[in-house]
Design a protein around this motif. Structure first.
Motif, PDB file in Angstrom:
ATOM      1  N   PRO A  99       0.827  -1.214   0.000  1.00 27.66           N
ATOM      2  CA  PRO A  99       0.000   0.000   0.000  1.00 27.66           C
ATOM      3  C   PRO A  99       0.860   1.263   0.000  1.00 27.66           C
ATOM      4  O   PRO A  99       2.025   1.245   0.409  1.00 27.66           O
ATOM      5  CB  PRO A  99      -0.807  -0.122   1.298  1.00 27.66           C
ATOM      6  CG  PRO A  99       0.010  -1.002   2.188  1.00 27.66           C
ATOM      7  CD  PRO A  99       0.747  -1.934   1.288  1.00 27.66           C
ATOM      8  N   GLU A 100       0.260   2.353  -0.446  1.00 28.32           N
ATOM      9  CA  GLU A 100       1.005   3.602  -0.584  1.00 28.32           C
ATOM     10  C   GLU A 100       1.572   4.085   0.747  1.00 28.32           C
ATOM     11  O   GLU A 100       2.683   4.631   0.787  1.00 28.32           O
ATOM     12  CB  GLU A 100       0.099   4.680  -1.188  1.00 28.32           C
ATOM     13  CG  GLU A 100      -0.270   4.430  -2.643  1.00 28.32           C
ATOM     14  CD  GLU A 100      -1.125   5.539  -3.217  1.00 28.32           C
ATOM     15  OE1 GLU A 100      -1.399   6.514  -2.475  1.00 28.32           O
ATOM     16  OE2 GLU A 100      -1.511   5.446  -4.391  1.00 28.32           O
ATOM     17  N   ASP A 101       0.827   3.937   1.823  1.00 29.64           N
ATOM     18  CA  ASP A 101       1.319   4.412   3.121  1.00 29.64           C
ATOM     19  C   ASP A 101       2.622   3.729   3.510  1.00 29.64           C
ATOM     20  O   ASP A 101       3.474   4.337   4.167  1.00 29.64           O
ATOM     21  CB  ASP A 101       0.270   4.180   4.210  1.00 29.64           C
ATOM     22  CG  ASP A 101      -0.831   5.228   4.188  1.00 29.64           C
ATOM     23  OD1 ASP A 101      -0.813   6.091   3.292  1.00 29.64           O
ATOM     24  OD2 ASP A 101      -1.717   5.179   5.065  1.00 29.64           O
ATOM     25  N   PHE A 102       2.793   2.466   3.099  1.00 32.37           N
ATOM     26  CA  PHE A 102       4.043   1.796   3.438  1.00 32.37           C
ATOM     27  C   PHE A 102       5.210   2.412   2.681  1.00 32.37           C
ATOM     28  O   PHE A 102       6.326   2.497   3.216  1.00 32.37           O
ATOM     29  CB  PHE A 102       3.974   0.301   3.138  1.00 32.37           C
ATOM     30  CG  PHE A 102       5.279  -0.397   3.426  1.00 32.37           C
ATOM     31  CD1 PHE A 102       5.647  -0.709   4.717  1.00 32.37           C
ATOM     32  CD2 PHE A 102       6.169  -0.690   2.396  1.00 32.37           C
ATOM     33  CE1 PHE A 102       6.868  -1.308   4.992  1.00 32.37           C
ATOM     34  CE2 PHE A 102       7.390  -1.294   2.652  1.00 32.37           C
ATOM     35  CZ  PHE A 102       7.736  -1.603   3.961  1.00 32.37           C
ATOM     36  N   LEU A 103       4.976   2.805   1.449  1.00 32.34           N
ATOM     37  CA  LEU A 103       6.057   3.422   0.680  1.00 32.34           C
ATOM     38  C   LEU A 103       6.553   4.689   1.369  1.00 32.34           C
ATOM     39  O   LEU A 103       7.749   4.985   1.362  1.00 32.34           O
ATOM     40  CB  LEU A 103       5.583   3.733  -0.738  1.00 32.34           C
ATOM     41  CG  LEU A 103       5.170   2.517  -1.577  1.00 32.34           C
ATOM     42  CD1 LEU A 103       4.727   2.969  -2.965  1.00 32.34           C
ATOM     43  CD2 LEU A 103       6.315   1.517  -1.668  1.00 32.34           C
ATOM     44  N   GLU A 104       5.634   5.439   1.993  1.00 32.23           N
ATOM     45  CA  GLU A 104       6.033   6.631   2.733  1.00 32.23           C
ATOM     46  C   GLU A 104       6.851   6.242   3.962  1.00 32.23           C
ATOM     47  O   GLU A 104       7.870   6.859   4.271  1.00 32.23           O
ATOM     48  CB  GLU A 104       4.787   7.419   3.151  1.00 32.23           C
ATOM     49  CG  GLU A 104       5.080   8.677   3.948  1.00 32.23           C
ATOM     50  CD  GLU A 104       5.896   9.704   3.189  1.00 32.23           C
ATOM     51  OE1 GLU A 104       6.589  10.507   3.835  1.00 32.23           O
ATOM     52  OE2 GLU A 104       5.843   9.704   1.932  1.00 32.23           O
ATOM     53  N   CYS A 105       6.405   5.184   4.677  1.00 31.05           N
ATOM     54  CA  CYS A 105       7.161   4.689   5.843  1.00 31.05           C
ATOM     55  C   CYS A 105       8.557   4.240   5.431  1.00 31.05           C
ATOM     56  O   CYS A 105       9.555   4.543   6.103  1.00 31.05           O
ATOM     57  CB  CYS A 105       6.423   3.521   6.496  1.00 31.05           C
ATOM     58  SG  CYS A 105       4.945   3.957   7.415  1.00 31.05           S
ATOM     59  N   LEU A 106       8.632   3.514   4.331  1.00 33.89           N
ATOM     60  CA  LEU A 106       9.913   3.005   3.850  1.00 33.89           C
ATOM     61  C   LEU A 106      10.832   4.146   3.455  1.00 33.89           C
ATOM     62  O   LEU A 106      12.032   4.139   3.774  1.00 33.89           O
ATOM     63  CB  LEU A 106       9.682   2.066   2.664  1.00 33.89           C
ATOM     64  CG  LEU A 106      10.932   1.460   2.017  1.00 33.89           C
ATOM     65  CD1 LEU A 106      11.726   0.647   3.025  1.00 33.89           C
ATOM     66  CD2 LEU A 106      10.546   0.601   0.810  1.00 33.89           C
ATOM     67  N   SER A 107      10.284   5.145   2.780  1.00 32.50           N
ATOM     68  CA  SER A 107      11.087   6.297   2.349  1.00 32.50           C
ATOM     69  C   SER A 107      11.675   7.032   3.548  1.00 32.50           C
ATOM     70  O   SER A 107      12.866   7.401   3.555  1.00 32.50           O
ATOM     71  CB  SER A 107      10.224   7.235   1.509  1.00 32.50           C
ATOM     72  OG  SER A 107      10.933   8.413   1.187  1.00 32.50           O
ATOM     73  N   GLN A 108      10.870   7.231   4.584  1.00 34.67           N
ATOM     74  CA  GLN A 108      11.349   7.919   5.781  1.00 34.67           C
ATOM     75  C   GLN A 108      12.418   7.104   6.504  1.00 34.67           C
ATOM     76  O   GLN A 108      13.402   7.661   7.002  1.00 34.67           O
ATOM     77  CB  GLN A 108      10.175   8.202   6.703  1.00 34.67           C
ATOM     78  CG  GLN A 108       9.193   9.231   6.162  1.00 34.67           C
ATOM     79  CD  GLN A 108       8.002   9.439   7.084  1.00 34.67           C
ATOM     80  OE1 GLN A 108       7.948   8.895   8.184  1.00 34.67           O
ATOM     81  NE2 GLN A 108       7.029  10.229   6.633  1.00 34.67           N
ATOM     82  N   TRP A 109      12.234   5.797   6.548  1.00 31.17           N
ATOM     83  CA  TRP A 109      13.217   4.944   7.209  1.00 31.17           C
ATOM     84  C   TRP A 109      14.532   4.938   6.440  1.00 31.17           C
ATOM     85  O   TRP A 109      15.612   5.021   7.029  1.00 31.17           O
ATOM     86  CB  TRP A 109      12.649   3.529   7.345  1.00 31.17           C
ATOM     87  CG  TRP A 109      13.607   2.480   7.814  1.00 31.17           C
ATOM     88  CD1 TRP A 109      13.889   1.290   7.221  1.00 31.17           C
ATOM     89  CD2 TRP A 109      14.400   2.494   9.019  1.00 31.17           C
ATOM     90  NE1 TRP A 109      14.801   0.569   7.944  1.00 31.17           N
ATOM     91  CE2 TRP A 109      15.139   1.290   9.060  1.00 31.17           C
ATOM     92  CE3 TRP A 109      14.562   3.417  10.050  1.00 31.17           C
ATOM     93  CZ2 TRP A 109      16.021   0.987  10.102  1.00 31.17           C
ATOM     94  CZ3 TRP A 109      15.453   3.111  11.084  1.00 31.17           C
ATOM     95  CH2 TRP A 109      16.160   1.906  11.105  1.00 31.17           C
ATOM     96  N   ARG A 110      14.456   4.861   5.125  1.00 31.64           N
ATOM     97  CA  ARG A 110      15.673   4.866   4.328  1.00 31.64           C
ATOM     98  C   ARG A 110      16.388   6.210   4.425  1.00 31.64           C
ATOM     99  O   ARG A 110      17.627   6.267   4.402  1.00 31.64           O
ATOM    100  CB  ARG A 110      15.353   4.512   2.872  1.00 31.64           C
ATOM    101  CG  ARG A 110      15.036   3.027   2.689  1.00 31.64           C
ATOM    102  CD  ARG A 110      14.644   2.698   1.254  1.00 31.64           C
ATOM    103  NE  ARG A 110      15.683   3.040   0.297  1.00 31.64           N
ATOM    104  CZ  ARG A 110      16.720   2.265  -0.015  1.00 31.64           C
ATOM    105  NH1 ARG A 110      16.871   1.088   0.597  1.00 31.64           N
ATOM    106  NH2 ARG A 110      17.597   2.644  -0.914  1.00 31.64           N
ATOM    107  N   ALA A 111      15.640   7.288   4.576  1.00 30.85           N
ATOM    108  CA  ALA A 111      16.273   8.594   4.771  1.00 30.85           C
ATOM    109  C   ALA A 111      17.047   8.609   6.085  1.00 30.85           C
ATOM    110  O   ALA A 111      18.143   9.182   6.169  1.00 30.85           O
ATOM    111  CB  ALA A 111      15.214   9.695   4.763  1.00 30.85           C
ATOM    112  N   THR A 112      16.492   7.972   7.108  1.00 32.19           N
ATOM    113  CA  THR A 112      17.194   7.859   8.393  1.00 32.19           C
ATOM    114  C   THR A 112      18.515   7.121   8.224  1.00 32.19           C
ATOM    115  O   THR A 112      19.513   7.428   8.885  1.00 32.19           O
ATOM    116  CB  THR A 112      16.307   7.128   9.423  1.00 32.19           C
ATOM    117  OG1 THR A 112      15.095   7.861   9.598  1.00 32.19           O
ATOM    118  CG2 THR A 112      17.017   6.965  10.753  1.00 32.19           C
ATOM    119  N   LEU A 113      18.524   6.129   7.323  1.00 33.16           N
ATOM    120  CA  LEU A 113      19.726   5.335   7.076  1.00 33.16           C
ATOM    121  C   LEU A 113      20.661   6.010   6.068  1.00 33.16           C
ATOM    122  O   LEU A 113      21.723   5.465   5.752  1.00 33.16           O
ATOM    123  CB  LEU A 113      19.336   3.945   6.556  1.00 33.16           C
ATOM    124  CG  LEU A 113      18.521   3.062   7.506  1.00 33.16           C
ATOM    125  CD1 LEU A 113      18.062   1.793   6.788  1.00 33.16           C
ATOM    126  CD2 LEU A 113      19.327   2.716   8.751  1.00 33.16           C
ATOM    127  N   GLY A 114      20.269   7.177   5.546  1.00 35.31           N
ATOM    128  CA  GLY A 114      21.093   7.871   4.564  1.00 35.31           C
ATOM    129  C   GLY A 114      21.008   7.276   3.181  1.00 35.31           C
ATOM    130  O   GLY A 114      21.962   7.369   2.398  1.00 35.31           O
TER     131      GLY A 114
END
Length: 378
Positions: free
Chosen positions: A242-257
């Motif tokens: 679902p689209e909401d997960f893509l937002e969660c994933l994007s934010q998490w990957r930003a945390t990881l650089g």
């Protein structure tokens, strides 16, 4: 087992019955060996293996204290063991610890009715296998009255989940802004928790599936994002994201650089340790989720929240997140067939246990039944 501290046990108590069967079809010299042969049938399913081993070990430890063996288990012994599961002695209980830890105990506390039922279902399968293997002469579960009802796990309605109102509060609590003086580690841990719970709620993974997930398990096909997961029994499935997960994933990957979406070949851990590189084990992930639930329970209690909701948070385990996800998807109106595919259930009646929508409709319909069959005068 006395009130003295329980010492760490070997993987399985190795004892051979004095009157063990002679027509044995497996290479075993003890009850522990026989059980190990049974467990070997589940090597390809780590979660199942872990659960089956836990219940078998509890039974063998209990038999060892009784001075008995597997072939001694009759209907009366089974009845006593059921009572033991409902109220294990204090010396058998304690906080979760690795088995090699001096404070390890077989139980964290008394088992709920659902957990006792699950234990008996597992052990029924063990005894059926042992009969076929020639290790024991009979299966005591066959003498259990109304066995089909008492050991039927498939038709029980799923109740261990967070209701919508409680989930909404929990998600908002988890995403509350942190103070400006938090450390980088605290900020990282919060971001990781938000991703973990978002992942669990939106895709209904099991804990082991979360711990072993890789970045490139998420891929694009025909312009749509999917999650490829190897689940229970080694079965592979592709689940719509679902689209909401893509937002969660994007934010998490930003945390990881990292960039917003994984690359085509990026076989790195999805959920990571504090160094942002190493994978996290399922036991550690389990503890992180449990700790978050407990902290949330304290926060909700301090806010004078519903006592029932506080109690739910204190009881909640990581698997409740899977139940919550599937239940809320059903309540959102997702087709039962697609819901079963996403949950990776082999049978539709397993998925139907999550359908609470009919309860609401039934309750509404029941309001038609009134004490007065006529309208009161105006």
């Amino acid at each position: 087992m006395t009130q003295a501290p329980l010492q760490p046990a070997p993987p399985m108590p190795a004892r051979l019955g004095d009157a063990a069967p002679t027509d044995v079809r497996i290479q075993a010299e003890s009850d522990a060996d026989a059980v190990a042969h049974w467990l070997a049938e589940y090597q390809d399913s780590p979660q199942t293996l872990r659960a089956y081993r836990r219940e078998a070990k509890r039974l063998l430890l209990w038999l060892e204290e009784q001075g008995a063996y597997l072939h001694d288990v009759d209907r009366e012994a089974l009845r006593r063991f059921e009572a033991f599961l409902a109220a294990p002695p204090v010396a058998w209980t304690g906080p979760s610890r690795p088995e090699n830890h001096p404070d390890w105990r077989p139980f964290r506390g008394a088992l709920s009715p659902a957990s006792r039922r699950q234990a008996l279902v597992i052990l029924q399968g063990l005894f059926s296998w042992l009969v076929e293997a020639g290790w024991v002469r009979h299966n005591p579960f066959r003498l259990m009255r109304d066995k089909s009802r008492r050991l039927n796990n498939q038709q029980m309605r799923v109740e261990r989940y967070l209701e919508g109102e409680l989930w909404d509060w929990f998600w908002q609590w988890l995403n509350r802004p942190q103070s400006e003086d938090v450390t980088p580690r605290q900020r990282y841990e919060r971001k990781r928790l938000c991703f973990v719970f978002g992942f669990a709620y939106l895709l209904a993974p099991r804990v082991s599936e979360m711990a072993t997930a890789r970045m490139d398990d998420f891929f694009s096909r025909e312009g749509r994002i999917w999650w490829r997961v190897v689940g229970k029994g080694g079965k592979q499935a592709d689940v719509p994201v679902p689209e909401d997960f893509l937002e969660c994933l994007s934010q998490w990957r930003a945390t990881l650089g990292l960039t917003a979406m994984p690359g085509h070949e990026e076989p790195t851990p999805l959920i990571r340790a504090l160094d942002g590189q190493r994978e996290i084990g399922d036991n550690q992930l389990y503890r992180l989720i449990r700790q978050a639930f407990n902290r949330a329970a304290v926060a909700l209690e301090e806010e004078n929240g519903e006592p029932a909701h506080v109690h739910t948070l204190r009881r909640a385990t990581p698997h409740w997140l899977r139940h919550t996800s599937i239940t809320h998807q059903a309540q959102a109106g997702i087709n039962l067939h697609y819901l079963a595919e996403s949950a990776r259930h082999s049978r539709l009646d397993t998925t139907s246990r999550y359908l609470h929508t009919e309860d609401a409709r039934w309750h509404t319909e029941q309001q038609r039944h009134r004490l007065s069959r006529t309208e009161p005068p105006h």
